[in-house]
Design a protein around this motif. Structure first.
Motif, PDB file in Angstrom:
ATOM      1  N   GLU A  38       0.836  -1.210   0.000  1.00 56.02           N
ATOM      2  CA  GLU A  38       0.000   0.000   0.000  1.00 56.02           C
ATOM      3  C   GLU A  38       0.866   1.253   0.000  1.00 56.02           C
ATOM      4  OE1 GLU A  38      -2.872   0.117   3.145  1.00 56.02           O
ATOM      5  OE2 GLU A  38      -3.768  -1.800   2.546  1.00 56.02           O
ATOM      6  N   PHE A  39       1.923   1.231   0.791  1.00 56.75           N
ATOM      7  CA  PHE A  39       2.830   2.377   0.849  1.00 56.75           C
ATOM      8  C   PHE A  39       3.432   2.648  -0.527  1.00 56.75           C
ATOM      9  CE2 PHE A  39       7.237   3.901   1.368  1.00 56.75           C
ATOM     10  CZ  PHE A  39       6.984   5.146   1.933  1.00 56.75           C
ATOM     11  N   VAL A  40       3.959   1.613  -1.163  1.00 57.01           N
ATOM     12  CA  VAL A  40       4.598   1.769  -2.475  1.00 57.01           C
ATOM     13  C   VAL A  40       3.582   2.210  -3.525  1.00 57.01           C
ATOM     14  CG1 VAL A  40       5.794   0.539  -4.333  1.00 57.01           C
ATOM     15  CG2 VAL A  40       6.505   0.215  -1.960  1.00 57.01           C
ATOM     16  N   ALA A  41       2.369   1.689  -3.467  1.00 59.88           N
ATOM     17  CA  ALA A  41       1.329   2.066  -4.430  1.00 59.88           C
ATOM     18  C   ALA A  41       1.001   3.556  -4.353  1.00 59.88           C
ATOM     19  CB  ALA A  41       0.067   1.241  -4.203  1.00 59.88           C
ATOM     20  N   ALA A  42       1.223   4.171  -3.205  1.00 60.05           N
ATOM     21  CA  ALA A  42       0.915   5.589  -3.022  1.00 60.05           C
ATOM     22  C   ALA A  42       2.095   6.510  -3.318  1.00 60.05           C
ATOM     23  CB  ALA A  42       0.424   5.825  -1.590  1.00 60.05           C
ATOM     24  N   VAL A  43       3.262   5.950  -3.616  1.00 60.19           N
ATOM     25  CA  VAL A  43       4.456   6.758  -3.859  1.00 60.19           C
ATOM     26  C   VAL A  43       4.307   7.540  -5.157  1.00 60.19           C
ATOM     27  CG1 VAL A  43       6.917   6.623  -4.426  1.00 60.19           C
ATOM     28  CG2 VAL A  43       6.009   5.273  -2.529  1.00 60.19           C
ATOM     29  N   LYS A  44       4.641   8.820  -5.106  1.00 61.90           N
ATOM     30  CA  LYS A  44       4.649   9.706  -6.272  1.00 61.90           C
ATOM     31  C   LYS A  44       5.999  10.390  -6.331  1.00 61.90           C
ATOM     32  CE  LYS A  44       0.225   9.148  -7.089  1.00 61.90           C
ATOM     33  NZ  LYS A  44      -0.031   7.836  -7.510  1.00 61.90           N
ATOM     34  N   PRO A  45       6.505  10.702  -7.482  1.00 56.06           N
ATOM     35  CA  PRO A  45       5.996  10.433  -8.813  1.00 56.06           C
ATOM     36  C   PRO A  45       6.182   8.972  -9.223  1.00 56.06           C
ATOM     37  CG  PRO A  45       8.119  11.523  -8.971  1.00 56.06           C
ATOM     38  CD  PRO A  45       7.764  11.455  -7.500  1.00 56.06           C
ATOM     39  N   ALA A  46       5.699   8.626 -10.403  1.00 57.85           N
ATOM     40  CA  ALA A  46       5.726   7.239 -10.893  1.00 57.85           C
ATOM     41  C   ALA A  46       7.152   6.686 -10.950  1.00 57.85           C
ATOM     42  CB  ALA A  46       5.062   7.153 -12.262  1.00 57.85           C
TER      43      ALA A  46
END
Length: 137
Positions: A10-18
């Motif tokens: 979940e943490f990684v999925a929310a990381v920005k930018p791509a």
């Protein structure tokens, strides 16, 4: 520092930018391979393994044995001493360092084998240092 028990995916999925998210996925794979451990959240740091440290001043605590954090400007890789890898750092590719941090803006631009060597050597040093010190608990 304490494990926070958050969900790494979940943490990684929310990381920005791509690009930073892509680099986080790659770092998890690299650190999993080097350490043989699964990632755990320590706040906004993705850590692998844990060790107890105690400074000569008496300050002590727990920390991951290997860790990184996907910050907005760069991926921060936490090292025991960033200055202890001068030859490898010269071969790594674009990066900057702090006392115990390696900052990489784009993982695709660095040599993955050189990075693996830096992380593996640092992991080995931390494991050896924490084994040599008697635990005080």
């Amino acid at each position: 520092m304490k494990r926070t028990g958050g969900d790494v995916d979940e943490f990684v999925a929310a990381v920005k930018p791509a690009k930073r998210q892509r680099d986080a996925v790659a770092m998890i794979g690299l650190l999993r391979e080097v350490t043989g451990r699964e990632p755990e959240m320590w706040g906004t740091i993705v850590g692998f393994g844990a060790c107890h440290y105690k400074y000569p001043t008496g300050n002590e605590g727990d920390m991951p044995v290997a860790a990184f954090s996907p910050r907005r400007e760069s991926t921060t890789i936490y090292l025991l001493d960033a200055g202890s890898h001068p030859e490898r750092m010269a071969q790594l590719g674009p990066h900057t360092t702090g006392a115990s941090c390696l900052y990489i803006k784009d993982l695709a631009l660095v040599d993955p084998e050189v990075l693996r060597g830096i992380v593996a050597e640092d992991y080995r040093r931390v494991v050896e240092a924490t084994r040599a010190r008697p635990r005080s608990r």
